[in-house]
Scaffold this active site. Structure first.
Site, mmCIF file in Angstrom:
data_model
loop_
_atom_site.group_PDB
_atom_site.id
_atom_site.type_symbol
_atom_site.label_atom_id
_atom_site.label_comp_id
_atom_site.label_asym_id
_atom_site.label_seq_id
_atom_site.Cartn_x
_atom_site.Cartn_y
_atom_site.Cartn_z
ATOM 1 N N ASP A 34 0.870 -1.170 0.000
ATOM 2 C CA ASP A 34 0.000 0.000 0.000
ATOM 3 C C ASP A 34 0.913 1.229 0.000
ATOM 4 O OD1 ASP A 34 -2.159 1.684 -0.018
ATOM 5 O OD2 ASP A 34 -3.197 0.719 1.633
HETATM 6 C C1 BGC Z 1 -5.084 3.177 0.213
HETATM 7 C C2 BGC Z 1 -5.255 2.167 -0.903
HETATM 8 C C3 BGC Z 1 -5.164 2.852 -2.236
HETATM 9 C C4 BGC Z 1 -3.840 3.582 -2.319
HETATM 10 C C5 BGC Z 1 -3.610 4.267 -3.648
HETATM 11 C C6 BGC Z 1 -3.852 4.048 0.015
HETATM 12 O O1 BGC Z 1 -3.824 5.087 0.924
HETATM 13 O O2 BGC Z 1 -5.025 2.494 1.442
HETATM 14 O O3 BGC Z 1 -6.486 1.505 -0.767
HETATM 15 O O4 BGC Z 1 -5.305 1.933 -3.269
HETATM 16 O O5 BGC Z 1 -3.773 4.543 -1.297
HETATM 17 O O6 BGC Z 1 -4.450 5.334 -3.802
#
Ligand code: BGC
Length: 764
Positions: free
Chosen positions: A292
C-alpha cells in the site's frame, strides 16, 4: 454515416463484453518462456525499476513522502527506473508516458497504469458496501465490468479494487469500500467484482487487472481507527478475515495489495507468513503483490525495523513485489543484493511476477491498446452505463421501516415536502473514492423526485439545516459540523405543514466515510436529529432517507420517522433510484450487509457470534452474557430488509438425513409472494455446526442466498446445495476441513428471521 454507426457498434461491444462467458480465461495462461528470455536481457537496475511505482505528484492519494525530490519521471521511464504509475490517467498522458517506455527505454518494457476505480470511473455506482446490500451477484459484476470499460478507455490497466476486507466495526471509515461483515457475502462479492473487472480475458482492451486488498485483516483494526493494529487468533483470521481474499484468488485476481496494519505484532507488508506462505504457498496465487502507499516505509514507524535498508529486506523477504510510492526498493535493493541479504533469484521472481501480469494484459503485444481517444469519448459515461448505475442503485436500497404502509407514495398524496441538508446535495452520493467523477454530478434526491413527480405532485423544498460549516471537500480537510445554525428550521417546518407527506434526507456527506475517516460517534451528526424531531411534531408522515458510507446508529431517529430507506451513497443516479423506490416503480429488495448497531457500545457488532457458556437471557436476575443498559441485538440485523409486499417460506426439504464426506446435500424451500406488489426476495440459508469436536462454532453462518422475483400470488422453489467443503473450519488440530456430526439448517429472509429449520448429520 460512419459517425452514426460507431456509437451503435460500441453499445453492442459493451453489451457483448458484459455478458460474454468463456471457459478459458487468459489470466491463467503462463508466459514462462517469454519472461525468462526477457529477464535474461534485463540489467539488475531494470529489474529493480519494475518494482518502483510512483504517483502523479499532482494527484496524491496518501501523505507526501519525498515529493520534493528532483525526479524527472520522463527520464526515469526512459532509463527503465519506473515499472508503474498510479494516479496518472487519461489517454493523452498515459499514451505519452507509454511511448517513452516503449520507444526510449532500452528494452521497451511497457508501463502499467493503476488507479483507484472503486465503484465506477466516471459513471459512479453505489459504494461497494451499499451495492453489497443488493445481494445480487450480477449487479456487482456489472458495475465492475462497466467501471473497467470506462477506466480502460481512459488509458488505465489496473484498478486497486476490490477491497475485500471484512469489517464488523462501522466506526471504521473504510467499511464503505467492502462487502460488510459476512464471510459468505464477502466471498460472493469478491468473485463477482474480480470477474467484472477482469472479464474472461485480461488481454481485451476493455478489461483491467483487479487487486484484492488490503491483505490482510485491515478491517479489524482496534477501535475502528484507520491504520491501527490488528490482533486476532489464527482461527478467526482463517475462518473469517482471510476467506474473501482466497475467493479472489480462486476467481483469478491478477494482483494483491498488502495492508498498512500490523497483525499479531508483525506488519502485514513485512509478513512472509501471509504474503508468501499463505498467499502463494497455500493458495497458489501467481500474480504480483503491491505494497500500500508507502506501507513498506511505514514499518519504521511500526518500530519493527530501523532503517530503509532493513525495510527493503523485510519487504523482499515477505514477498512484496512492487513498492507503491515508497522509493524503498529503488534505493535499497541493489545494496541488499551486493550484501548477500537477498538473492538474484528472489529479484527475478519479483520482476517475473510483474512482467507476467503485463503479458496477460496484452501490453507486450500492443502497449497502446488502451490509448484510444475515440473510445475515451464514446464510452465514458455512456447512457447504458448510467442506466446500469440507476438499476444497481435501486436494488441496493434497504427499506428499514414502513409503518402503516406509507410507502410507496400513491396518488392520494398531492404535495410532497423534501427536507434536509442532503436532499439537494449532488455530491454526497458520489462517495469519496469516486474515480474520476465530476464533483456535484450526481442526481440529487430533490431532482430525482422532480423527475418522476412531474406535474403529478407539487414539490416543496427546504434544506432545514446545513450539515457542514465548511464546503471543503478534499481528502485531508477536516469536517466541521454545523451545531448551531438553526435559521432554516422555520421554513422547513412551514413546508412540512403545507405537505401531505415529508421526505427527508439525512446522514453523511461523501467525505465522512472512507480512508482515514473513522468516527467514534456514528449517529446523525449536527442538528439533523433536532430537525427531524421538529418536522415530526407537525404530525405529517415522515419518510427518512439515510445517506451514509457506514451503518449509522439510528436508534434515536427511528421513532420520529414512519418509513426509513437506507440509501447509502448510491452514485451518479442516486436521486432517480431513490425516487423509483419512493413512488413504487421499484419494490425495494436490499438487505443489510452489516448489522446496524443499537448503540455504539455494541461494536464489534455482527451476527456470526460464537455461543456463550451463558447465552443471553433478558431476565434481570439471570447471570448471562448481556449489557445491563441496552439489548444485545443490533437495531437492524444482518440480512434484514423489508419489501412493499410480503413473502411466506414453507416446505423445507433436505435430500437426506445423513450425508457422507463425499456427498452433497440438496435443500429445497418454497417461497410465495403473499402481498400486494410484485417483488424480489433474498432467500437466505444459514447453518449451525452443533458440535465442533473441541472447537466452539458460531450460532449461525450464512452459506447461501438466492434473489428471486415473484409476481403477486406466485410461488417458486429455491434449491441450495451444501457440500462438506461448505462446512469446513479450522479444526482443533489446526487443519482445515469439516468434522462429522450434527448440523442445523435455517432458511428465512434475515439473520433474525429464520422461520424454517432442518437438521442433518455429516458422516465419515
Ligand atoms: C489506500 C489504498 C489505495 C492507495 C492508492 C492508500 O492510501 O489504502 O487503498 O489503493 O492509497 O491510492
Amino acid at each position: 454515416m460512419k459517425r452514426l454507426i460507431l456509437p451503435g457498434l460500441l453499445v453492442l461491444l459493451v453489451v457483448f463484453h458484459i455478458n460474454s462467458q468463456s471457459n478459458n480465461p487468459n489470466y491463467k495462461i503462463s508466459y514462462d518462456q517469454r519472461i525468462k528470455e526477457l529477464l535474461s536481457k534485463m540489467t539488475l537496475e531494470e529489474k529493480i525499476g519494475q518494482f518502483n511505482q510512483l504517483s502523479n505528484p499532482y494527484h496524491k492519494t496518501g501523505p507526501g513522502i519525498k515529493s520534493e525530490r528532483n525526479e524527472s519521471f520522463d527520464e526515469m521511464v526512459a532509463n527503465g527506473q519506473i515499472g508503474s504509475f498510479l494516479n496518472v490517467l487519461g489517454v493523452d498522458e498515459t499514451m505519452r508516458l507509454q511511448k517513452i517506455a516503449i520507444e526510449k527505454s532500452r528494452l521497451g518494457i511497457p508501463l502499467i497504469f493503476g488507479y483507484d476505480v472503486i465503484h465506477g470511473f466516471k459513471t459512479i455506482f453505489p459504494i461497494p458496501l451499499g451495492e453489497s446490500a443488493s445481494f445480487d451477484r450480477a449487479v456487482m459484476e456489472k458495475s465492475a465490468r462497466i467501471a473497467a470499460i470506462e477506466a480502460a478507455a481512459n488509458g488505465l490497466h489496473w484498478t486497486f479494487a476490490p477491497m475485500v476486507d471484512i469489517s464488523r466495526d462501522p466506526r471504521w471509515g473504510r467499511i464503505m469500500e467492502g462487502a460488510g461483515e459476512d464471510v459468505y457475502l464477502g466471498e460472493q462479492a469478491a468473485k463477482a467484482r474480480v470477474h467484472g473487472f477482469q472479464g474472461d480475458d485480461l488481454s481485451w482492451d476493455n478489461t483491467i487487472a483487479a487487486c484484492a486488498k488490503h491483505f490482510a485483516a485491515y478491517g479489524a483494526s482496534f477501535g475502528g481507527r484507520d491504520y491501527a493494529a490488528v490482533d486476532m487468533s489464527e482461527r478467526m483470521l482463517r475462518e473469517v478475515y482471510l476467506r474473501p481474499y482466497k475467493a479472489a484468488v480462486d476467481a483469478g485476481v491478477a494482483t494483491f495489495m498488502s495492508s498498512f496494519n500490523t497483525i499479531n505484532g508483525v506488519p502485514a507488508s513485512g509478513n512472509r507468513w501471509l504474503q508468501t506462505d499463505i498467499l502463494r504457498g497455500e493458495w497458489g496465487f501467481d500474480g504480483f503483490v503491491v505494497s500500500d502507499w508507502n506501507s513498506l516505509g511505514e514499518m519504521i514507524y511500526h518500530g519493527n525495523v530501523e532503517s530503509e535498508y532493513d525495510v527493503g529486506f523485510r519487504g523482499v523477504d515477505a514477498g512484496i513485489d512492487m513498492d507503491m510510492e515508497g522509493r524503498i526498493y529503488i534505493n535499497q535493493v541493489k545494496q541488499l543484493l551486493i550484501d548477500n541479504k537477498i538473492t538474484i533469484s528472489q529479484i527475478d521472481e519479483m520482476a517475473g511476477r510483474i512482467l507476467l501480469i503485463k503479458f496477460r494484459l496484452g501490453l507486450f503485444d500492443n502497449p497502446y491498446q488502451y490509448c484510444n481517444k475515440q473510445k475515451e469519448k464514446e464510452l465514458t459515461m455512456h447512457s447504458n452505463h448510467l442506466s446500469a448505475s440507476r438499476d444497481g442503485a435501486k436494488r441496493s436500497i434497504v427499506l428499514l421501516k414502513n409503518k402503516n404502509k406509507i410507502l410507496p407514495i400513491t396518488g392520494k398524496v398531492k404535495r410532497i415536502a423534501v427536507i434536509g441538508p442532503l436532499s439537494n446535495d449532488k455530491d454526497a452520493p458520489l462517495g469519496n473514492w469516486r474515480g474520476n467523477a465530476t464533483p456535484n454530478s450526481a442526481v440529487s434526491l430533490l431532482e430525482g423526485i422532480r423527475n418522476i413527480a412531474g406535474n403529478k405532485y407539487e414539490i416543496l423544498y427546504s434544506e432545514g439545516c446545513r450539515l457542514l460549516n465548511n464546503k471543503e471537500n478534499s481528502f485531508a480537510s477536516p469536517v466541521l459540523i454545523n451545531n448551531n445554525d438553526r435559521s432554516g428550521f422555520k421554513k422547513a417546518v412551514a413546508a412540512a405543514n403545507k405537505a401531505d407527506i415529508v421526505v427527508m434526507a439525512l446522514g453523511e456527506t461523501a467525505y465522512m466515510s472512507g480512508e482515514c475517516r473513522s468516527y467514534a460517534d456514528i449517529s446523525l451528526k449536527g442538528l439533523q436529529l433536532e430537525l427531524l424531531r421538529e418536522i415530526k411534531k407537525t404530525g405529517k408522515p415522515v419518510v427518512l432517507t439515510i445517506f451514509s458510507g457506514r451503518p449509522l446508529v439510528l436508534t434515536d431517529a427511528v421513532d420520529h420517522a414512519d418509513a426509513i430507506l437506507n440509501c447509502w451513497l448510491l452514485g451518479s443516479e442516486s436521486g432517480n433510484a431513490i425516487a423509483d423506490v419512493l413512488f413504487g416503480d421499484y419494490n425495494p429488495s436490499g438487505k443489510l450487509p452489516a448489522s446496524f448497531p443499537y448503540h455504539v457500545g455494541q461494536i464489534p457488532v455482527f451476527y456470526e457470534q460464537l455461543s456463550s457458556g451463558r447465552p443471553y437471557d433478558p431476565k434481570p436476575d439471570s447471570l448471562t452474557s448481556k449489557y445491563r443498559d441496552i439489548p444485545n441485538a443490533p437495531l437492524y440485523a444482518f440480512g434484514y430488509g423489508l419489501s412493499y409486499t410480503t413473502f411466506k417460506f414453507t416446505d423445507l426439504k433436505l435430500s437426506a438425513e445423513k450425508i457422507s464426506m463425499k456427498d452433497k446435500l440438496t435443500i429445497n424451500v418454497n417461497i410465495k409472494n403473499t402481498g400486494e406488489y410484485p417483488g424480489e426476495e433474498v432467500v437466505q440459508l444459514y447453518i449451525r455446526d452443533v458440535v465442533g469436536n473441541g472447537v466452539s462454532r458460531p450460532v449461525l453462518q450464512l452459506r447461501g442466498f438466492e434473489k428471486i422475483m415473484l409476481a403477486i400470488g406466485e410461488s417458486k422453489e429455491v434449491t441450495f446445495t451444501i457440500t462438506p467443503a461448505d462446512l469446513a473450519f479450522f479444526r482443533l488440530d489446526e487443519t482445515w476441513g469439516p468434522e462429522k456430526g450434527k448440523f442445523q439448517v435455517f432458511i428465512g429472509n434475515s439473520s433474525d428471521n429464520l422461520p424454517l429449520k432442518g437438521e442433518f448429520e455429516l458422516m465419515e
